[in-house]
Design a protein around this motif. Structure first.
Motif, PDB file in Angstrom:
ATOM      1  N   SER B 160       3.669  -1.082  -0.399  1.00 14.67           N
ATOM      2  CA  SER B 160       2.580  -0.159  -0.635  1.00 14.67           C
ATOM      3  C   SER B 160       1.619  -0.213   0.541  1.00 14.67           C
ATOM      4  O   SER B 160       1.771  -1.031   1.444  1.00 14.67           O
ATOM      5  CB  SER B 160       1.894  -0.574  -1.934  1.00 14.67           C
ATOM      6  OG  SER B 160       0.806   0.255  -2.192  1.00 14.67           O
ATOM      7  N   GLY B 161       0.624   0.676   0.512  1.00 16.54           N
ATOM      8  CA  GLY B 161      -0.434   0.623   1.511  1.00 16.54           C
ATOM      9  C   GLY B 161      -1.743   0.532   0.760  1.00 16.54           C
ATOM     10  O   GLY B 161      -1.789   0.805  -0.438  1.00 16.54           O
ATOM     11  N   THR B 314       1.118  -5.127   0.051  1.00 10.95           N
ATOM     12  CA  THR B 314       0.372  -4.104   0.768  1.00 10.95           C
ATOM     13  C   THR B 314       0.663  -4.279   2.242  1.00 10.95           C
ATOM     14  O   THR B 314       0.398  -5.323   2.810  1.00 10.95           O
ATOM     15  CB  THR B 314      -1.134  -4.293   0.518  1.00 10.95           C
ATOM     16  OG1 THR B 314      -1.332  -4.336  -0.893  1.00 10.95           O
ATOM     17  CG2 THR B 314      -1.925  -3.155   1.101  1.00 10.95           C
ATOM     18  N   ASP B 317      -2.163  -1.920   7.429  1.00  3.17           N
ATOM     19  CA  ASP B 317      -2.153  -0.728   8.281  1.00  3.17           C
ATOM     20  C   ASP B 317      -0.847   0.074   8.117  1.00  3.17           C
ATOM     21  O   ASP B 317      -0.372   0.699   9.059  1.00  3.17           O
ATOM     22  CB  ASP B 317      -2.358  -1.125   9.751  1.00  3.17           C
ATOM     23  CG  ASP B 317      -2.836   0.064  10.564  1.00  3.17           C
ATOM     24  OD1 ASP B 317      -3.417   0.979   9.968  1.00  3.17           O
ATOM     25  OD2 ASP B 317      -2.598   0.079  11.787  1.00  3.17           O
ATOM     26  N   ASP B 318      -0.254   0.037   6.931  1.00  2.00           N
ATOM     27  CA  ASP B 318       0.983   0.761   6.626  1.00  2.00           C
ATOM     28  C   ASP B 318       2.120   0.429   7.587  1.00  2.00           C
ATOM     29  O   ASP B 318       3.033   1.226   7.798  1.00  2.00           O
ATOM     30  CB  ASP B 318       0.760   2.293   6.649  1.00  2.00           C
ATOM     31  CG  ASP B 318      -0.164   2.741   5.532  1.00  2.00           C
ATOM     32  OD1 ASP B 318      -0.564   1.894   4.715  1.00  2.00           O
ATOM     33  OD2 ASP B 318      -0.487   3.939   5.481  1.00  2.00           O
ATOM     34  N   ASP B 319       2.092  -0.774   8.155  1.00  2.00           N
ATOM     35  CA  ASP B 319       3.071  -1.133   9.187  1.00  2.00           C
ATOM     36  C   ASP B 319       4.238  -1.887   8.555  1.00  2.00           C
ATOM     37  O   ASP B 319       4.090  -3.036   8.151  1.00  2.00           O
ATOM     38  CB  ASP B 319       2.372  -1.995  10.249  1.00  2.00           C
ATOM     39  CG  ASP B 319       3.334  -2.490  11.304  1.00  2.00           C
ATOM     40  OD1 ASP B 319       4.488  -2.003  11.338  1.00  2.00           O
ATOM     41  OD2 ASP B 319       2.930  -3.359  12.109  1.00  2.00           O
ATOM     42  N   ARG B 340       1.876   7.515   1.982  1.00  2.00           N
ATOM     43  CA  ARG B 340       0.503   8.001   1.946  1.00  2.00           C
ATOM     44  C   ARG B 340       0.481   9.525   1.946  1.00  2.00           C
ATOM     45  O   ARG B 340      -0.325  10.156   1.272  1.00  2.00           O
ATOM     46  CB  ARG B 340      -0.257   7.456   3.158  1.00  2.00           C
ATOM     47  CG  ARG B 340      -1.749   7.527   3.050  1.00  2.00           C
ATOM     48  CD  ARG B 340      -2.423   6.691   4.117  1.00  2.00           C
ATOM     49  NE  ARG B 340      -2.200   5.262   3.947  1.00  2.00           N
ATOM     50  CZ  ARG B 340      -2.837   4.516   3.041  1.00  2.00           C
ATOM     51  NH1 ARG B 340      -3.714   5.062   2.240  1.00  2.00           N
ATOM     52  NH2 ARG B 340      -2.584   3.229   2.944  1.00  2.00           N
TER      53      ARG B 340
END
Lengths: 595, 472
Positions: B160-161, B314, B317-319, B340
Motif C-alpha cells: 500500500s501507500g 506501506t 514514497d510508493d517505491d 494511487r
C-alpha cells in the motif's frame, strides 16, 4: 561421522588428529558463538556447542578466542557451556542412498529431523547422513589380484532404476585387491579388501574442498535445457555455469525448476537456499509424480534435494551450497553429467553478510564482506567438464545454474556483478517482460552466453542452426530498435519493410521465445523441434517480403490469418514435427502469394 | 525447547546496569543467563518491564527492554532472570479480546485462561511436513478472486501507500473470506503494529463487534507504544495462530499491519546496537527476520487447519524497490499492489492488477476447484488490460485519433475493466459473478483476438457483441 573403518574414509590431509579440545562459551550473538580453551582447533573445524551439542564450525581464530558459526538456533545457550572440538572439518557423507534424498544444509535427512510425527525441526538432532542399515547389491568390477589406485572402479550398485552408482577407490588408497565380497552390503560393510585393508562403500569429503580430477576438458557440448530461449540464444555448456538474476515475480524459481525437470543431465542436485517452504513442498509433491524425460524413471531417482528454507538457521544456509556442490562432484567423478541448481545464491551471500557483520568485519559494498568475490569464485569454479581420476577412463561434468535475487531488481548490486564475472551465461530476467506475462522472462537483449556451441548444434541438430540463430538474434535486435520508434511515432511511421521486420520479431517473441511451463506439451522443447519452428518463422519472413515486392498492401500481409498458425507450432505432435513444419511453410507461402 | 541450567522457579536479581542506550540495557553480572532469554526489569517505582537478552559476552548481557527505558538508571534498577525464553499463552479464551503488543489484555478485562504456553519465536516447520496450499479462498473481491487468487496457507502481502485504503481491504477480506462448499469458519488473529488510535478504533469495530468477536483476537501496539514491543507483536500473534491452525485444526487468517512500522522498529534496535547498517540503514538480517515471520504460514500434512497471512505494508514514497516491499516480495507468495491513481478515480478497492500476483493461484483454481475457464479467462483479461494500459500510454503521445480501431477497442476495455471489474464498491461478488463480469467485458472482442482461452471455452462463454457497437 561414526565410521571407524579407516579405509572407508576418504582422507584429505593424511594426518587427522582424533584428539579433541574442550572449551567454554564466552560470547553469544545469534548464530555466532565464541569460545576459549580450544588451542588445537583449526579454521573450519567442526565443533559441538553447548550441552545440546549444536553443530558449529570455526570461522575465525583470534588468540585464545575461537569464533564459530552454529548451524542451529542458539536460543537458550549460556555463557560457560562446554564446546567440544572434533578436529575435523565439516564432511559430506557420500555413497548409495543420496539420490531421492531430501536434506538440510548440513546434509541431515529432513525425514529424520522431526521425530514422532512432530511438525517442526527439533534442535540438536544428529541423524546419520546416509542410511546405515539399508543393504545394496554390490556388483564387483575387480578380481582378486587386480592392482588398483585412486578413482579406479571397484564395482557398482543399482541406485534406483536408471542410475548405476559406481564405487571407486578412495583417494590415498592403492594396492592389490585381496578380497571381493559380491553380496548385499550396507554402506559400512567392507566390500573389497585392498592390501588386506577393508574398503566399504561410504566416502567422506570435506565440503569446502573441491574433489580432485585427472584433468579439465574444454566445454564443447551444450546442456540442453528444453527452454527455447536458452537453447537457441544463450546455451550453457555441460560443465559451464549460468546465473539467473531477476527481481521477485520474474520467474526464477519456475525456471530453475523447469531446468531441474527437463534438462538433459544424468543427475540433478537442487539446492533450495533460503527460499520458500511452500515452493519446496511443491517440488516434493510434484517430482515423484514426474518421470525423467530420457530414462522414464521417476524424476526423484535422479535428484538430490537440499532444502534450507528462509526460516531455517542462517549458517546452515551458507553450508547448503557446499553440501550441494560436493554431492554433485561425487557423481561427476563416477562419470555422470550433473546439473546443480542453486536457488538462490543471494540468500547464501546474505548469510555470509550476516555472519560477517556479527564478526564486526569491515564491510565492502552494500555491507557484504570483502571476501564475497573470492567465495563466489570458489563456488563457481567447481563447475567443469573433466576426465575423472582412475580407470576405466570416463568423463563427467558439473554444470552450475545459480539464481540471483538482486535487491530492488537492480543488477548493479554486488552478488549479481561478482557472479557475472564468473558465470559463462547470463540469463537476465526482466520485470517488464514478466508483467506482460512473457515467460520465461529472459531478456534477449541483455542476456549472453560465452560458450561457443554452434559447432555442436550444426553437427548434431542441423547445419542451418547457427545461421538461423544469428538471423533470429539480429531480427530481435532490429525489432527492439523499431519498437522504440513505434512507441514515439506510432506504427504508421514505419516503412513497409520495417513493418515486416516488426511482425517477424513479434512471431519470434510470442511464438518461439515464450514457453509455458504449465502446458505439458510445451513445457520442454527438444532442439529438433526448436529448429523446425525457427525455420518456419524464417521462411514466413521471406514469404512476407516477396508478397510485399509483388505490391500487396502491407496491412494485408502483416495481418494475414495464416500467421496465427505460428502460435500452434508449440503444440505440434512430437512425432511429426518436420512434416508439420514443411506443410506450414508451404501453406504460408501459398497464402502469401494469393494475397 | 528446554532451557538448560536455570530452573523456572529460580529467580535471580542483578543490579549492575552499566549502560542505557535507547531501548537497550547493558547489564553486568549476568551469569547463567541463556541467549534469547526473557528477563524482568524493576526500577523500584513504576511497573515491572520485560526484556530479552540480545547478546551475551562473558557475564555482560545486552537486553532489549519492552515498554521503553524511561526511568531506568544505573542505580535502583534490577534485572531479574527466570531462565526461560519469551513465551505467550495460547488458546480459544483469547477470542474477542484486545491485547497489547506483547499479548497482555488491554481492554480492562480479566487475564485470559490459556490452554497452554508457547515460545514466541516458534520453530521452523519441517518442509517435508508441509502440505502444498491448494484450497481456493473466496474473498468476494473480483480482482483477487479472479486474477490474484488467494489459497489457504498462503502468505500474501498488500503493498500500500500512505493514505491508501489497505486497512479496509484487509478488514473486508477478513470479514468475507470463505471457502465455497466448506462451512468451517475463519478465525482472525489481528496484529497491529504502530497504528494510530483512529486506526485501532477502526479495527476494534471491524473485528470485535457483532458475530466476528467470537472468532477474532486483536493485538494492538499503538504508534506511541514502545517501539520494541512491535518486534514481539507479530510473534505473539503467529504463535497463537499456529496453535489454533496446527493443533486446534482451525482455519486461521493472520492480518498484520503495518510491516513498515515493524521494520522501522527493527532498524531502531539495530542502530542502538551499533550494528553495521545494510540498505537504507536496515540491518543485513532483515530478510532472515521477516522470513522467520512470513514462513510461519502454511498447511501441514495430516492436518485440516491452515494459517493464511495477509500483511499490509506501506511503501515509503510508493517505491516498490524500497527494502521493505522488496525483501517481502522475495519471501511471500505474490503481492497485491494498490494504486494511487485508481484510488483517486474513486475505484474501490484500488488494486493495480498488473504488478500484482498470486504464486499459488494455479494450485487453487481450475476444474474441480473453481471453474475450468478460470485460468484462461484470467490470462485473457490480464493480457487485454495490459495492452489497454499500453495503448493509453501511447495515446498520451499520439492522441486518440492517431490510434487504429483495434487499439481503441483495448482502450475502451481498460476503462470498462476499471469501472466494472475492479470497482465493485462495498458489494460482495461470488466467484461465478466475477467470472461472468469478466466474460461480459470481453464481449467487444472478436473471438480470433482472444488467444488465451480455448476454443471450447470461447464457444461456451463468449458472446461477441455486434461489430457496429464497438467501431465508433
Amino acid at each position: 561421522m561414526t565410521t571407524t573403518d579407516p579405509a572407508s574414509r576418504e582422507s584429505w590431509s593424511g594426518n587427522r588428529r582424533v584428539a579433541t579440545d574442550s572449551g567454554r562459551v564466552v560470547r553469544i550473538s545469534g548464530p555466532v558463538v565464541s569460545a576459549t580453551g580450544l588451542p588445537h582447533t583449526r579454521l573450519f573445524d567442526v565443533v559441538r556447542v553447548g550441552v545440546e551439542q549444536l553443530l558449529g564450525e570455526v570461522i575465525k581464530i583470534d588468540g585464545d578466542l575461537v569464533v564459530t558459526q552454529v548451524f542451529e538456533n542458539t536460543t537458550g545457550l549460556q555463557v560457560g557451556e562446554p564446546v567440544e572440538a572434533t578436529g575435523e572439518p565439516l564432511y559430506a557423507e557420500l555413497g548409495p542412498g543420496l539420490l531421492g534424498a531430501i536434506l538440510d544444509g548440513t546434509q541431515r535427512p529432513l525425514q529424520n529431523l522431526s521425530t514422532d510425527g512432530a511438525l517442526y525441526i527439533a534442535r540438536g538432532a544428529d541423524p546419520p547422513r546416509l542410511d546405515r542399515d539399508l543393504r545394496w547389491d554390490f556388483r564387483p568390477a575387480v578380481d582378486v589380484g587386480d592392482r588398483v589406485g585412486p578413482g579406479d572402479l571397484l564395482g557398482s550398485v543399482p541406485e534406483g532404476r536408471a542410475i548405476e552408482h559406481r564405487i571407486l577407490v578412495p583417494t590415498g588408497v592403492s594396492g592389490v585387491v585381496t578380497s571381493v565380497r559380491p553380496e548385499p552390503s550396507t554402506i559400512l560393510d567392507p566390500v573389497v579388501d585392498v592390501d588386506g585393508h577393508p574398503v566399504a562403500m561410504l566416502r567422506r569429503w570435506p565440503l569446502r574442498r573441491a574433489r580432485p580430477v585427472a584433468n579439465r576438458l574444454p566445454l564443447t557440448v551444450p546442456l540442453i535445457t528444453g527452454q527455447r530461449v536458452l537453447d537457441l540464444l544463450f546455451p550453457v555448456a555441460r560443465g559451464g555455469s549460468a546465473i539467473i538474476p531477476g527481481g521477485f515475480g520474474t520467474g526464477k524459481t519456475v525456471l530453475e525448476q523447469a531446468l531441474a525437470k527437463f534438462s538433459t543431465a544424468d543427475i540433478v542436485v537442487y539446492v533450495g537456499c533460503g527460499e520458500r517452504g511452500n515452493e519446496l513442498t511443491e517440488v516434493l509433491e510434484e517430482f515423484p509424480e514426474l518421470s525423467d524425460p530420457r530414462t522414464g524413471a521417476p524424476l526423484m531417482e535422479r535428484t538430490v534435494l537440499i532444502a534450507n528454507t528462509s526460516n531455517m538457521p542462517v549458517a546452515a544456509r551458507e553450508a547448503s551450497i557446499y553440501s550441494g556442490i560436493t554431492i554433485a562432484e561425487y557423481y561427476r567423478d563416477q562419470g555422470y553429467d550433473v546439473a546443480m541448481m542453486a536457488d538462490s545464491t543471494s540468500r547464501w551471500g546474505e548469510a555470509l553478510r550476516e555472519v560477517s557483520s556479527r564478526l564486526e568485519e569491515m564491510p565492502a559494498e552494500d555491507g557484504y564482506p570483502a571476501y564475497l568475490a573470492t567465495r563466489l569464485a570458489g563456488f563457481y569454479e567447481r563447475a567443469g567438464a573433466v576426465t575423472c581420476l582412475g580407470t576405466p577412463e570416463r568423463t563427467g561434468a558439473v554444470t552450475i545454474v545459480g539464481a540471483v535475487s538482486p535487491a530492488g531488481g537492480d543488477f548493479s548490486e554486488p552478488i549479481t556483478q561478482n557472479s557475472l564475472r564468473l558465470a559463462g551465461c547470463f540469463w537476465a530476467l526482466d520485470t517488464a517482460l514478466s508483467r506482460q506475462r512473457h515467460f520465461p522472462a529472459v531478456n534477449w537483449l541483455r542476456s549472453f552466453s560465452q560458450y561457443g556451441l554452434d559447432e555442436w548444434f550444426d553437427r548434431e541438430i542441423g547445419s542451418d542452426w547457427s545461421p538461423l540463430r544469428r538471423w533470429a538474434s539480429a531480427a530481435l535486435q532490429d525489432e527492439g530498435a523499431l519498437q522504440e520508434v513505434v512507441s514515439l511515432l506510432g506504427v504508421e511511421a514505419l516503412a513497409a519493410e520495417q513493418r515486416i521486420t516488426l511482425r517477424i520479431g513479434q512471431a519470434l517473441r510470442e511464438d518461439l521465445l515464450q514457453q509455458s511451463s504449465f502446458d505439458d506439451l510445451d513445457a520442454s522443447c527438444p532442439p529438433q523441434r526448436l529448429l523446425a519452428m525457427l525455420r518456419v518463422i524464417h521462411e514466413t519472413g521471406a514469404a512476407m517480403r516477396s508478397a510485399h515486392q509483388r505490391g500487396v498492401a502491407i496491412t494485408a500481409i502483416t495481418s494475414a490469418a495464416v500467421l496465427t498458425e505460428l502460435g500452434r507450432m508449440r503444440r505440434w505432435p512430437p512425432d511429426h514435427v518436420d512434416d508439420s513444419a514443411t506443410r506450414l511453410i508451404q501453406r504460408i507461402a501459398e497464402e502469401m502469394s494469393s494475397l | 525447547m528446554t532451557t538448560t541450567a536455570a530452573h523456572p522457579a529460580f529467580t535471580v536479581g542483578h543490579r549492575t546496569v552499566t549502560r542505557v542506550a535507547g531501548p537497550l540495557l547493558v547489564v553486568d553480572g549476568m551469569d547463567g543467563v541463556g541467549y534469547g532469554e526473557l528477563v524482568e526489569v524493576e526500577t523500584g517505582d513504576g511497573p515491572v518491564r520485560e526484556g530479552q537478552v540480545l547478546e551475551l559476552d562473558g557475564s555482560t548481557a545486552i537486553v532489549q527492554v519492552f515498554g521503553g527505558t524511561v526511568g531506568i538508571g544505573r542505580r535502583e534498577t534490577s534485572v531479574l532472570t527466570r531462565g526461560r525464553a519469551a513465551r505467550t499463552g495460547v488458546g480459544t479464551d483469547y477470542f474477542g479480546r484486545v491485547l497489547d503488543g506483547a499479548g497482555r489484555p488491554r481492554d480492562g478485562g480479566p487475564q485470559p485462561v490459556p490452554d497452554d504456553y508457547r515460545h514466541v519465536n516458534g520453530l521452523p516447520l519441517n518442509p517435508i511436513t508441509r502440505a502444498h496450499p491448494d484450497q481456493f479462498i473466496e474473498t468476494g473481491v473480483s480482482a483477487i478472486d479472479g486474477l490474484i487468487t488467494l489459497v489457504r496457507g498462503q502468505k500474501l502481502p498488500i503493498f500500500s501507500g500512505a493514505g491508501l485504503p489497505a486497512n479496509s481491504l484487509a478488514a473486508r477480506i477478513a470479514a468475507q473470506a470463505r471457502v465455497p462448499g466448506d462451512d468451517a469458519e475463519v478465525v482472525v488473529v489481528f496484529a497491529a503494529m504502530g497504528v494510530t488510535r483512529r486506526e485501532a478504533e477502526f479495527f476494534r469495530t471491524e473485528f470485535l463487534t457483532g458475530g466476528a468477536a467470537a472468532r477474532s483476537v486483536l493485538l494492538l501496539n499503538l504508534a506511541d507504544d514502545p517501539t520494541i514491543e512491535r518486534l514481539m507483536t507479530p510473534r505473539v500473534a503467529l504463535t497463537m495462530a499456529e496453535y489454533l491452525a496446527f493443533e486446534q485444526q482451525r482455519h486461521v487468517l493472520v492480518v498484520m499491519t503495518d510491516m513498515t512500522a515493524y521494520c522501522e522498529a527493527l532498524r531502531e534496535i539495530s542502530a542502538a546496537r551499533e550494528e553495521m547498517p545494510g540498505r537504507r540503514g536496515y540491518p543485513g538480517y532483515m530478510y532472515t527476520d521477516l522470513a522467520s515471520l512470513y514462513e510461519r504460514a502454511g498447511r501441514v500434512r495430516g492436518g485440516t487447519g491452515s494459517l493464511t497471512q495477509l500483511m499490509i505494508l506501506t511503501m515509503p514514497d510508493d517505491d516498490i524497490t524500497h527494502p521493505i516491499p522488496d525483501l517481502t516480495g522475495y519471501i511471500t507468495e505474490g503481492q497485491i499492489v494498490l494504486s494511487r491513481e485508481l484510488d483517486r478515480q474513486g475505484i474501490e478497492p484500488p488494486i493495480d492488477v498488473l504488478p500484482s500476483l498470486s504464486r499459488l493461484m494455479n494450485a487453487g483454481i481450475g476444474a474441480g476447484k473453481t471453474r475450468d475457464d478460470h485460468r484462461g479467462l484470467a490470462d485473457q483479461l490480464y493480457a487485454c488490460y495490459a495492452r489497454g494500459r499500453e495503448v493509453r500510454r501511447l495515446m498520451s503521445i499520439v492522441g486518440e485519433s492517431g490510434l487504429p480501431v483495434e487499439d481503441r477497442r483495448y482502450l475502451a476495455f481498460a476503462a470498462a475493466f476499471e469501472r466494472t471489474y475492479l470497482d465493485q464498491g462495498p458489494d460482495r461478488r461470488t466467484l461465478a459473478g466475477t467470472l461472468e463480469v469478466g466474460w461480459q467485458l470481453l464481449s467487444p472482442f472478436p473471438a480470433a483476438e482472444l488467444k488465451r482461452v480455448s476454443a471450447e471455452q470461447l464457444a461456451r462463454h463468449h458472446h461477441e457483441a455486434s461489430a457496429t457497437a464497438t467501431d465508433d
